[in-house]
Design a protein around this motif. Structure first.
Motif, short mmCIF file in Angstrom:
data_model
loop_
_atom_site.label_atom_id
_atom_site.label_comp_id
_atom_site.label_asym_id
_atom_site.label_seq_id
_atom_site.Cartn_x
_atom_site.Cartn_y
_atom_site.Cartn_z
N ALA A 29 -11.80 -9.57 44.95
CA ALA A 29 -12.10 -11.01 45.48
C ALA A 29 -13.04 -10.32 47.06
O ALA A 29 -14.26 -11.11 46.74
CB ALA A 29 -11.53 -11.91 45.92
N GLY A 30 -12.39 -9.78 47.64
CA GLY A 30 -13.20 -8.97 48.92
C GLY A 30 -14.48 -8.56 48.06
O GLY A 30 -15.23 -9.06 48.90
N LEU A 33 -17.10 -11.14 46.96
CA LEU A 33 -18.33 -11.96 48.02
C LEU A 33 -18.89 -10.83 48.63
O LEU A 33 -20.20 -11.01 49.23
CB LEU A 33 -16.71 -12.18 49.32
CG LEU A 33 -16.12 -13.40 49.32
CD1 LEU A 33 -14.99 -13.33 49.84
CD2 LEU A 33 -16.87 -14.30 48.76
N MET A 37 -22.86 -11.51 49.17
CA MET A 37 -23.36 -11.98 50.14
C MET A 37 -24.68 -10.22 50.24
O MET A 37 -25.90 -11.06 50.62
CB MET A 37 -22.47 -11.25 51.25
CG MET A 37 -21.14 -12.67 51.37
SD MET A 37 -21.16 -13.28 52.71
CE MET A 37 -20.81 -11.60 53.24
N TRP A 54 -25.53 -10.32 42.55
CA TRP A 54 -24.85 -12.12 42.87
C TRP A 54 -23.65 -12.17 41.77
O TRP A 54 -23.32 -12.34 42.04
CB TRP A 54 -26.51 -12.31 43.30
CG TRP A 54 -25.47 -13.73 43.29
CD1 TRP A 54 -24.95 -14.20 45.13
CD2 TRP A 54 -25.15 -15.16 42.90
NE1 TRP A 54 -24.03 -15.57 45.24
CE2 TRP A 54 -24.17 -15.83 43.77
CE3 TRP A 54 -25.30 -15.46 41.75
CZ2 TRP A 54 -22.99 -17.16 43.59
CZ3 TRP A 54 -24.27 -16.76 40.84
CH2 TRP A 54 -24.46 -16.75 42.28
N GLY A 57 -20.54 -10.92 41.40
CA GLY A 57 -19.81 -10.19 42.66
C GLY A 57 -19.50 -12.01 42.45
O GLY A 57 -18.31 -11.46 42.81
N ALA A 58 -19.71 -12.75 42.37
CA ALA A 58 -19.46 -14.06 42.12
C ALA A 58 -18.65 -14.00 40.16
O ALA A 58 -17.22 -14.66 40.70
CB ALA A 58 -20.33 -15.14 41.34
N VAL A 61 -15.34 -12.21 42.58
CA VAL A 61 -14.47 -13.05 43.20
C VAL A 61 -13.73 -14.92 42.03
O VAL A 61 -12.65 -14.81 42.37
CB VAL A 61 -15.53 -14.25 44.26
CG1 VAL A 61 -14.72 -15.34 44.66
CG2 VAL A 61 -16.49 -13.28 45.04
#
Length: 135
Positions: A29-30, A33, A37, A54, A57-58, A61
């Motif tokens: 999750a870290g 994020l 970002m 992106w 990354g999503a 998470v």
């Protein structure tokens, strides 16, 4: 006055598996994020598009959040086996993508994928040890 009705964590046989799953969830999750970002600068570094960064990354998470919830289940052995298998499948798929040159990865992008695979395999090994401790 209240009484503690559960065993201390150190006495439980599933503490290693739960810890490894929660650590995996937290790191995923870290990292997700961070990747979401910093998608634009990472895309220039890795060779992928900012949108794909992106989305990755999503996805990390969401996976981390789901894994953290699954680590709290009363019976965690079956979940642990599934998570070990998922980590292994991810590692094989990621290595296959790098080897087959399907994505336009730069040298830094390949290094990021290899580092991610190494961390995932490390968590899979810890989770495997936790599942074995339960048997």
């Amino acid at each position: 006055m209240t009484a503690i009705t559960t065993r201390p964590l150190s006495d439980s046989s599933d503490s290693l598996l739960r810890f490894a799953m929660r650590a995996d969830a937290t790191l995923c999750a870290g990292a997700g994020l961070f990747v979401a970002m910093a998608a634009d600068p990472l895309s220039r570094l890795s060779g992928l598009t900012a949108t794909s960064e992106w989305i990755a990354g999503a996805a990390l998470v969401l996976y981390g959040a789901a894994l953290y919830v699954l680590a709290a289940m009363p019976s965690v052995r079956g979940v642990g086996i599934g998570v070990v298998a998922a980590n292994l499948v991810f590692a094989v798929a990621a290595v296959a993508v790098v080897v087959s040159d399907v994505l336009p990865l730069t040298g830094a992008g390949v290094a990021m994928v290899v580092a991610t695979v190494a961390v995932g395999l490390g968590f899979a090994y810890c989770q495997y040890l936790g599942v074995r401790r339960l048997a």
